[in-house]
Scaffold this motif. Structure first.
Motif, PDB file in Angstrom:
ATOM      1  N   MET A 138      12.171  -1.328  -2.354  1.00 47.74           N
ATOM      2  CA  MET A 138      12.330  -0.437  -3.500  1.00 47.74           C
ATOM      3  C   MET A 138      10.973   0.100  -3.911  1.00 47.74           C
ATOM      4  O   MET A 138       9.976  -0.614  -3.835  1.00 47.74           O
ATOM      5  N   ASP A 139      10.975   1.356  -4.339  1.00 44.27           N
ATOM      6  CA  ASP A 139       9.821   1.885  -5.057  1.00 44.27           C
ATOM      7  C   ASP A 139      10.242   1.970  -6.527  1.00 44.27           C
ATOM      8  O   ASP A 139      11.338   1.529  -6.898  1.00 44.27           O
TER       9      ASP A 139
ATOM     10  N   THR B 190      20.170   0.559  -5.168  1.00 46.64           N
ATOM     11  CA  THR B 190      19.548   1.723  -4.549  1.00 46.64           C
ATOM     12  C   THR B 190      18.219   1.293  -3.944  1.00 46.64           C
ATOM     13  O   THR B 190      17.428   0.621  -4.599  1.00 46.64           O
ATOM     14  N   TYR B 191      17.997   1.667  -2.699  1.00 45.55           N
ATOM     15  CA  TYR B 191      16.814   1.232  -1.965  1.00 45.55           C
ATOM     16  C   TYR B 191      16.082   2.433  -1.386  1.00 45.55           C
ATOM     17  O   TYR B 191      16.595   3.546  -1.354  1.00 45.55           O
ATOM     18  N   TRP B 192      14.863   2.171  -0.885  1.00 53.74           N
ATOM     19  CA  TRP B 192      14.088   3.174  -0.175  1.00 53.74           C
ATOM     20  C   TRP B 192      14.153   2.847   1.303  1.00 53.74           C
ATOM     21  O   TRP B 192      13.815   1.738   1.717  1.00 53.74           O
ATOM     22  N   SER B 193      14.615   3.790   2.105  1.00 47.34           N
ATOM     23  CA  SER B 193      14.670   3.612   3.556  1.00 47.34           C
ATOM     24  C   SER B 193      13.326   4.000   4.154  1.00 47.34           C
ATOM     25  O   SER B 193      12.936   5.173   4.096  1.00 47.34           O
ATOM     26  N   ARG B 194      12.635   3.029   4.716  1.00 47.47           N
ATOM     27  CA  ARG B 194      11.341   3.317   5.334  1.00 47.47           C
ATOM     28  C   ARG B 194      11.507   4.155   6.596  1.00 47.47           C
ATOM     29  O   ARG B 194      10.672   4.983   6.902  1.00 47.47           O
ATOM     30  N   SER B 195      12.604   3.946   7.328  1.00 52.78           N
ATOM     31  CA  SER B 195      12.796   4.703   8.570  1.00 52.78           C
ATOM     32  C   SER B 195      13.234   6.152   8.311  1.00 52.78           C
ATOM     33  O   SER B 195      12.775   7.065   8.976  1.00 52.78           O
ATOM     34  N   ARG B 196      14.095   6.355   7.327  1.00 53.75           N
ATOM     35  CA  ARG B 196      14.591   7.704   7.026  1.00 53.75           C
ATOM     36  C   ARG B 196      13.772   8.408   5.955  1.00 53.75           C
ATOM     37  O   ARG B 196      13.970   9.601   5.710  1.00 53.75           O
TER      38      ARG B 196
ATOM     39  N   PRO C 237       0.808  -1.234   0.000  1.00 58.58           N
ATOM     40  CA  PRO C 237       0.000   0.000   0.000  1.00 58.58           C
ATOM     41  C   PRO C 237       0.839   1.282   0.000  1.00 58.58           C
ATOM     42  O   PRO C 237       0.400   2.312  -0.492  1.00 58.58           O
ATOM     43  N   ASP C 238       2.072   1.216   0.518  1.00 56.19           N
ATOM     44  CA  ASP C 238       2.920   2.414   0.500  1.00 56.19           C
ATOM     45  C   ASP C 238       3.832   2.468  -0.731  1.00 56.19           C
ATOM     46  O   ASP C 238       4.770   3.251  -0.784  1.00 56.19           O
TER      47      ASP C 238
END
Length: 124
Positions: free
Chosen positions: A41-42, A56-62, A19-20
Motif C-alpha cells: 500500500m501507498d 485496496t492495494y498498489w500493484s507493483r507489476s501493473r 524507497p518507492d
C-alpha cells in the motif's frame, strides 16, 4: 479526472515507507485468523481502504491501484487496520469472500518449507 485524496497526516507521519513509497500490508482473515496474503500500500491505497472498507492495494507489476475482488469476485471487506510498532507494516483484518490467492488457494501461504533439526530431535 480522478480526484486524489489525502491520508490523515497523523497516520501518514507514522508510516515508514520503502524507497518507492510503499508499506507492507499483511492480510489476515477475521474469522479463522489465517494469514491470507502480503500486498503493498501507498498512502492513497491506505486512505481508500480506511474510508471505503474495501481492501485496496498498489500493484507493483501493473503500477496501478487494485481493489481485491474487483475482477475475481474474491472480495476482502475490511474489519480492522493496525500499524505495527515500527510503522513499517500494516495488519489488515478482513472478511474474505472466496480465495485470497491468485492461484485459487484460500491463502497465499500454502508452500511449507522444511525446517532443519536443532540437534535434539525437535525442529526449531
Amino acid at each position: 479526472m480522478a480526484v486524489k485524496t489525502e491520508l490523515d497526516p497523523a497516520v501518514a507521519a507514522r508510516l515508514k515507507r520503502t524507497p518507492d513509497g510503499l508499506v507492507a500490508a499483511i492480510v489476515q482473515e477475521h474469522g479463522t485468523r489465517d494469514v491470507l496474503m502480503l500486498a503493498w500500500m501507498d498512502d492513497e491505497a491506505l486512505h481508500r481502504t480506511l474510508t471505503t472498507g474495501r481492501a485496496t492495494y498498489w500493484s507493483r507489476s501493473r503500477q496501478e491501484y487494485w481493489v481485491k475482488g474487483a475482477t475475481s469476485g474474491h472480495h476482502q471487506h475490511v474489519r480492522g487496520v493496525a500499524l505495527d510498532c515500527d510503522g513499517d507494516a500494516l495488519l489488515i483484518t478482513v472478511d474474505q469472500t472466496g480465495a485470497a490467492c491468485h492461484t485459487g488457494e484460500h491463502t497465499c501461504f500454502f508452500d511449507d518449507l522444511p525446517l532443519a533439526s536443532n540437534g535434539e530431535g525437535e525442529q526449531s
